[in-house]
Write a protein that holds these residues in place. Sequence first.
Motif, PDB file in Angstrom:
ATOM      1  N   UNK A 195     -16.998 -12.047  50.274  1.00 38.93           N
ATOM      2  CA  UNK A 195     -16.672 -11.516  51.611  1.00 38.93           C
ATOM      3  C   UNK A 195     -15.257 -11.898  52.023  1.00 38.93           C
ATOM      4  N   UNK A 196     -14.629 -11.023  52.826  1.00 44.39           N
ATOM      5  CA  UNK A 196     -13.379 -11.427  53.478  1.00 44.39           C
ATOM      6  C   UNK A 196     -13.249 -10.607  54.757  1.00 44.39           C
ATOM      7  N   UNK A 197     -12.364 -11.034  55.641  1.00 43.33           N
ATOM      8  CA  UNK A 197     -12.168 -10.324  56.915  1.00 43.33           C
ATOM      9  C   UNK A 197     -10.733  -9.823  56.999  1.00 43.33           C
ATOM     10  N   UNK A 198     -10.593  -8.525  57.377  1.00 44.72           N
ATOM     11  CA  UNK A 198      -9.275  -7.879  57.489  1.00 44.72           C
ATOM     12  C   UNK A 198      -8.994  -7.493  58.934  1.00 44.72           C
ATOM     13  N   UNK A 199      -7.729  -7.508  59.278  1.00 35.37           N
ATOM     14  CA  UNK A 199      -7.327  -6.891  60.540  1.00 35.37           C
ATOM     15  C   UNK A 199      -5.973  -6.209  60.309  1.00 35.37           C
ATOM     16  N   UNK A 200      -5.901  -4.940  60.683  1.00 37.68           N
ATOM     17  CA  UNK A 200      -4.692  -4.139  60.442  1.00 37.68           C
ATOM     18  C   UNK A 200      -4.286  -3.471  61.753  1.00 37.68           C
ATOM     19  N   UNK A 201      -3.013  -3.536  62.091  1.00 41.08           N
ATOM     20  CA  UNK A 201      -2.511  -2.829  63.283  1.00 41.08           C
ATOM     21  C   UNK A 201      -1.062  -2.409  63.021  1.00 41.08           C
ATOM     22  N   UNK A 202      -0.711  -1.225  63.512  1.00 45.23           N
ATOM     23  CA  UNK A 202       0.643  -0.683  63.299  1.00 45.23           C
ATOM     24  C   UNK A 202       1.589  -1.288  64.332  1.00 45.23           C
ATOM     25  N   UNK A 203       2.301  -2.359  63.942  1.00 48.07           N
ATOM     26  CA  UNK A 203       3.227  -3.032  64.861  1.00 48.07           C
ATOM     27  C   UNK A 203       4.587  -3.188  64.178  1.00 48.07           C
ATOM     28  N   UNK A 215       1.983 -12.586  66.810  1.00 51.14           N
ATOM     29  CA  UNK A 215       1.047 -11.671  66.139  1.00 51.14           C
ATOM     30  C   UNK A 215       0.344 -12.367  64.978  1.00 51.14           C
ATOM     31  N   UNK A 216       1.089 -13.173  64.253  1.00 55.35           N
ATOM     32  CA  UNK A 216       0.528 -13.925  63.121  1.00 55.35           C
ATOM     33  C   UNK A 216      -0.649 -14.769  63.597  1.00 55.35           C
ATOM     34  N   UNK A 217      -0.434 -15.500  64.703  1.00 58.23           N
ATOM     35  CA  UNK A 217      -1.509 -16.379  65.204  1.00 58.23           C
ATOM     36  C   UNK A 217      -2.692 -15.541  65.688  1.00 58.23           C
ATOM     37  N   UNK A 218      -2.390 -14.439  66.351  1.00 57.17           N
ATOM     38  CA  UNK A 218      -3.461 -13.552  66.823  1.00 57.17           C
ATOM     39  C   UNK A 218      -4.277 -13.013  65.635  1.00 57.17           C
ATOM     40  N   UNK A 219      -3.597 -12.552  64.595  1.00 59.54           N
ATOM     41  CA  UNK A 219      -4.296 -12.017  63.406  1.00 59.54           C
ATOM     42  C   UNK A 219      -5.114 -13.127  62.736  1.00 59.54           C
ATOM     43  N   UNK A 220      -4.565 -14.335  62.693  1.00 57.16           N
ATOM     44  CA  UNK A 220      -5.287 -15.458  62.082  1.00 57.16           C
ATOM     45  C   UNK A 220      -6.586 -15.727  62.836  1.00 57.16           C
ATOM     46  N   UNK A 221      -6.478 -15.816  64.154  1.00 54.48           N
ATOM     47  CA  UNK A 221      -7.685 -16.140  64.931  1.00 54.48           C
ATOM     48  C   UNK A 221      -8.726 -15.023  64.847  1.00 54.48           C
ATOM     49  N   UNK A 222      -8.253 -13.795  64.875  1.00 52.75           N
ATOM     50  CA  UNK A 222      -9.184 -12.664  64.771  1.00 52.75           C
ATOM     51  C   UNK A 222      -9.925 -12.664  63.441  1.00 52.75           C
ATOM     52  N   UNK A 223      -9.153 -12.819  62.342  1.00 50.59           N
ATOM     53  CA  UNK A 223      -9.793 -12.710  61.021  1.00 50.59           C
ATOM     54  C   UNK A 223     -10.677 -13.915  60.735  1.00 50.59           C
ATOM     55  N   UNK A 224     -10.262 -15.078  61.219  1.00 52.53           N
ATOM     56  CA  UNK A 224     -11.113 -16.272  61.042  1.00 52.53           C
ATOM     57  C   UNK A 224     -12.440 -16.070  61.779  1.00 52.53           C
ATOM     58  N   UNK A 225     -12.364 -15.596  63.021  1.00 55.02           N
ATOM     59  CA  UNK A 225     -13.590 -15.368  63.804  1.00 55.02           C
ATOM     60  C   UNK A 225     -14.464 -14.307  63.134  1.00 55.02           C
ATOM     61  N   UNK A 270     -12.055 -23.715  50.480  1.00 54.71           N
ATOM     62  CA  UNK A 270     -10.724 -23.627  51.090  1.00 54.71           C
ATOM     63  C   UNK A 270     -10.585 -22.259  51.747  1.00 54.71           C
ATOM     64  N   UNK A 271     -10.166 -22.242  53.011  1.00 55.40           N
ATOM     65  CA  UNK A 271      -9.924 -20.974  53.703  1.00 55.40           C
ATOM     66  C   UNK A 271      -8.473 -20.564  53.508  1.00 55.40           C
ATOM     67  N   UNK A 272      -8.258 -19.275  53.218  1.00 52.20           N
ATOM     68  CA  UNK A 272      -6.884 -18.785  52.991  1.00 52.20           C
ATOM     69  C   UNK A 272      -6.580 -17.673  53.986  1.00 52.20           C
ATOM     70  N   UNK A 273      -5.429 -17.805  54.660  1.00 51.71           N
ATOM     71  CA  UNK A 273      -5.003 -16.745  55.581  1.00 51.71           C
ATOM     72  C   UNK A 273      -3.738 -16.083  55.051  1.00 51.71           C
ATOM     73  N   UNK A 274      -3.862 -14.790  54.772  1.00 50.54           N
ATOM     74  CA  UNK A 274      -2.742 -14.000  54.273  1.00 50.54           C
ATOM     75  C   UNK A 274      -2.255 -13.086  55.397  1.00 50.54           C
ATOM     76  N   UNK A 275      -0.933 -12.997  55.582  1.00 46.80           N
ATOM     77  CA  UNK A 275      -0.379 -12.135  56.629  1.00 46.80           C
ATOM     78  C   UNK A 275       0.830 -11.382  56.103  1.00 46.80           C
ATOM     79  N   UNK A 276       0.821 -10.081  56.275  1.00 47.64           N
ATOM     80  CA  UNK A 276       1.987  -9.273  55.929  1.00 47.64           C
ATOM     81  C   UNK A 276       2.384  -8.475  57.148  1.00 47.64           C
TER      82      UNK A 276
END
Length: 388
Positions: free
Chosen positions: A174-182, A204-214, A301-307
């Motif tokens: 399993x993994x969690x994704x969040x995508x937004x056109x910014x 935005x990075x912190x927002x995406x991290x918290x969203x995907x972690x939740x 180990x939890x991994x947070x990837x952000x592009x």
Amino acid sequence: MKVGIDQIGFYTPKWYVDMANLAQARNEDPNKYLIGIGQSKQAVIPNSQDAVTMAANAADTILSEANRDKIDLILFGTESGIDNSKSGAIYLQHLLDLPNDVQSVELKQACYAMTAGIQLAKDHVLAHPDKQVLVVGADIARYGLHSAGEPTQGGGAMAVTISADPRILAIEAESAHYVADIMDFWRPLYATEALVDGKYSSAQYIDFFKRTLTMYQQHTNTELSDLSALVFHLPYTKMGLKALKSILNETSESHANQLMKNFEASRVFNRQVGNLYTGSLYLSLFSLLVNADDLNSGDKIGLFSYGSGAEGEFFVGTLQTDYKKALHADHMQNLLRNRVEVTVTEYEAMFNSQMPLQAEDFETNYREDSAKFYLAGQQQQQRVYHQK
Ligand code: COA
């Protein structure tokens, strides 16, 4: 069946600039760069290295007779592509002398593309368990001399092999994704330096991290306390620290201390190299695995990837038995130990010597480069790659 990271390879060029010296040259307090940004040294990329050669230099360290004939797919994540049409993965396949029947593709989504490669590779291995995939992330992080982003530059490459029964890290399904056109960071086709709205991007990075972690926790019934460490995409190491601090109040004090301690281990190498874009998360993972002293096999180990642009993914891996033995830690530490410091003036000259976007022939300063794979220049509108 367990699938994940079997080997990790790393490469960064041999030159670096000291961040305290760079701060002084820019009339900044050195602690802004050392503490406020969280960087001690920054890789300086010669004009004889590009995304392809750095990827080859990293991948070469993890290829052997034992895995060469198992690799049937190369996935090359980069946002420093050297051609708008032809994939860097094909140059890479040739330089590494991998067979012609290996499928080879380049992937792009800013700093997220290596994670995309790893997840696609995982599914490929699930369908073909006797095969392995070479996934590489290689980039040059360029913002421009005297720009706000200058202290967050760097460059290098990470390479992993994805296999069944991996020796280092099994990746959970399993993994969690969040995508937004910014528009937080982008590089138009005509530009060699990135455009970035740094403060917006950090938020935005912190927002995406918290969203995907939740999202991940909700989908999988995972508690934060199930994770022994969190590793982050690190455009600069303070970025990961900010994201980590944003969730520490959701766990016990002792667990928060454990996460902080492991975060410090996870930024040791990134502090000395700077931003690798696609490879940064995996340099941080490598740094954690080499430098943490209280991790054990079976730990999650939890991994947070952000592009930027932007796509975030949170996923989890489980450390495998004897993972430390599978790390090429000596090679990596020697590479960092044997680097050469350049002055700020020398760094500026190297920055400005990048091969221009022009049709005319060009020769790089490759004679000064001791790396195995290097870019000799351009002839008749074609890049000329060599190996020692
Ligand atoms: N001692 C300690 N810390 C200091 C300091 C000093 N003397 N002087 C400043 N700082 C701190 C600031 O408080 C700030 O910390 P904070 O972020 O926790 O608030 C930090 O250093 C940076 O200072 P700031 O004034 O915000 O720097 P800046 O305006 O020059 O920009 C970035 C910093 C990171 C926004 C900029 O380098 C950038 O845009 N980089 C690119 C980021 C990127 O790559 N984004 C996209 C990919 S995710």
